[in-house]
Design a protein around this motif. Sequence first.
Motif, PDB file in Angstrom:
ATOM      1  N   PHE A 278      54.705 -23.892 -79.182  1.00 50.39           N
ATOM      2  CA  PHE A 278      55.414 -22.695 -79.623  1.00 50.39           C
ATOM      3  C   PHE A 278      54.635 -21.912 -80.683  1.00 50.39           C
ATOM      4  O   PHE A 278      54.863 -20.709 -80.848  1.00 50.39           O
ATOM      5  CB  PHE A 278      56.819 -23.050 -80.131  1.00 50.39           C
ATOM      6  N   ALA A 279      53.721 -22.568 -81.393  1.00 49.90           N
ATOM      7  CA  ALA A 279      52.907 -21.830 -82.368  1.00 49.90           C
ATOM      8  C   ALA A 279      51.976 -20.877 -81.619  1.00 49.90           C
ATOM      9  O   ALA A 279      51.817 -19.710 -81.993  1.00 49.90           O
ATOM     10  CB  ALA A 279      52.116 -22.797 -83.242  1.00 49.90           C
ATOM     11  N   ARG A 280      51.399 -21.353 -80.523  1.00 44.86           N
ATOM     12  CA  ARG A 280      50.520 -20.499 -79.721  1.00 44.86           C
ATOM     13  C   ARG A 280      51.330 -19.363 -79.085  1.00 44.86           C
ATOM     14  O   ARG A 280      50.904 -18.206 -79.067  1.00 44.86           O
ATOM     15  CB  ARG A 280      49.829 -21.339 -78.638  1.00 44.86           C
ATOM     16  N   LEU A 281      52.518 -19.695 -78.542  1.00 44.74           N
ATOM     17  CA  LEU A 281      53.367 -18.658 -77.930  1.00 44.74           C
ATOM     18  C   LEU A 281      53.721 -17.601 -78.976  1.00 44.74           C
ATOM     19  O   LEU A 281      53.689 -16.396 -78.699  1.00 44.74           O
ATOM     20  CB  LEU A 281      54.636 -19.280 -77.344  1.00 44.74           C
ATOM     21  N   ASN A 282      54.065 -18.068 -80.184  1.00 46.05           N
ATOM     22  CA  ASN A 282      54.400 -17.125 -81.259  1.00 46.05           C
ATOM     23  C   ASN A 282      53.252 -16.140 -81.485  1.00 46.05           C
ATOM     24  O   ASN A 282      53.465 -14.924 -81.528  1.00 46.05           O
ATOM     25  CB  ASN A 282      54.714 -17.898 -82.549  1.00 46.05           C
TER      26      ASN A 282
END
Lengths: 350, 350
Positions: A278-282
Amino acid sequence: MRALTVTPGIAGSGTLRDVPTPERSPGEVLVRTLAVGICGTDREILEGHYGASIAGHEHLILGHESLGEVIDAPEHGELKPGDLVVGIVRHPDPVPCEACAQGEWDMCRNGRYTEHGIKELDGFCAEYFRMDPHFLVKLDPGLRDAGVLTEPASVVAKAWDHIERIGQRTSSWRPRKVLVTGAGPIGLLASLLARQRNCELHVYDRDQGDAKRRLVSELCGQYHNDSLEAACALGADVIIECTGAAVVMAHVIGNNAPGAIVCLAGLSSGSHRIPYDFARLNRDLVLENDVIFGSVNANRRHYQLAAAALASADRQWLLRLISRRVPLADWHTALEHHPDDIKVVIDFLK
Amino acid sequence: MRALTVTPGIAGSGTLRDVPTPERSPGEVLVRTLAVGICGTDREILEGHYGASIAGHEHLILGHESLGEVIDAPEHGELKPGDLVVGIVRHPDPVPCEACAQGEWDMCRNGRYTEHGIKELDGFCAEYFRMDPHFLVKLDPGLRDAGVLTEPASVVAKAWDHIERIGQRTSSWRPRKVLVTGAGPIGLLASLLARQRNCELHVYDRDQGDAKRRLVSELCGQYHNDSLEAACALGADVIIECTGAAVVMAHVIGNNAPGAIVCLAGLSSGSHRIPYDFARLNRDLVLENDVIFGSVNANRRHYQLAAAALASADRQWLLRLISRRVPLADWHTALEHHPDDIKVVIDFLK
């Protein structure tokens, strides 16, 4: 008259039944059914997973993708006997939410809508049905039997309407490269609307057969059935996800062009946990100003947009989406999965 | 003149340095710096993780949250000596993409923008700077030292601008209940703009101190520091995620009201894998017509919206966001984490 009914919640309860033919009624329109399209929601209802009959009724008449001919209509109204029409599926509650009150029942906020053939309203899979004219949409007579695609096209017309309205958050936006995932009826109709907007079209589907590939290539689109990663690497700025597959959704939301708009038009079932960064998606969403949104159902305006889109399409191409037509008596064969099936229709004239 | 410089890519290279004072130049505006706000991006640059100097230059002047006073300006222009101004951070490439060509450099599609104090343009943490007047925004003189909040407010003004434009996909939409996650400067300014739109305001932050709670309560908002789940269960129809924490993002995108618009305004770092039910997220997004979008940076129009929002806010409340002011000579103390810190500012008048 004959009608395909189901007892909601009971798997295998689908059956042809004799039900009272609706009478003419002042202010309402009497419609003779010509065809009813079958989709995944019908299957779920027949399997007992979904659906609700009118309060106090045991049976629900199935069918929400309609095509009919007006038999009787109020004088001085827009509709005349002989007109080709489609019934709008969703109706607002008599005490509507703010969205329903403005005719935007597709955006219903309290879930108290009803739906023909699905939720507390009888469907269209009967020889006749009767409707308030406000919930009927008149089609171009030239569409003829292709008009049964109006309801699925309305879902796609809403999706495109929202894509374009969301795109207006910036004045420099226009859709250019479109990736559609899933080449079922919804995906192919979404592709048609992409080409009507002069977009470069890419369609991803795992199907190895010829039918879908041909339909995409007739739209001057490129069909990809090898790798979702490769299709996403093309950097589409509009993605319309029509498979409802959790893994496809999880991939497309994080792999697209800067400023991309991802429309989720396919519905997942069950539960599907995926370990996801989710950090990458963010960072992908924030630094590239990306949008992900879901779209369901359609209101009257979208049906009218769909009717116009179908009327300006190549009718022969539309008819090739209808892979089988079965008579009402053989309705159960409509549910079988045949290779190269796209849209199967119950044909009331057969 | 003195300037806070860094050698990009080298941790601990931040230092005060004597650099040439910019000369007056026809067509440009000379500005005396009054204050520069410090944010997470400055920390990352000072730690060597981020940032790029002008091609051929070893050092980058730091600072992108500016406040200055016009010393010299072109005749017959909008700006006059004595005007309070803020510099716009991002500039388009001389060969702009379609978005940059229309002044929407916040939506840059090719990544070739430059940014004062961050990417290939010197920043504002120097006693003077010189700018093209098109990249300066004039503030209400009454704002005085609160004007240093304009740059973070511009980020929030863009987020709200996009929330409202995306909301226009339906005619019945208006923002009602707003949940802001993270009560740093961005979250608190997003909260201010929510209240300026008469929304019911809820703010979630883990901070147990009094400062943030008081600032939220002065906006007539509710401060939640117990449970994110409980805050989400309130069913906000606008969520502005300002923590950048992957777990917070993963929770808010799937837990909100029908038709919700979730704006991601906080940036995650590193990698954070979370097992996540994408089938459930799909149903939540599709069946409820939800939107998730990312927002970064701001263009001139957003700076002007921010300047107007700050001018109509309670100046005393704005000043309470500035928890510490340190003189330029003590710039390194601005980077320390003190309890109850919100926005720390380097004050050039101290």
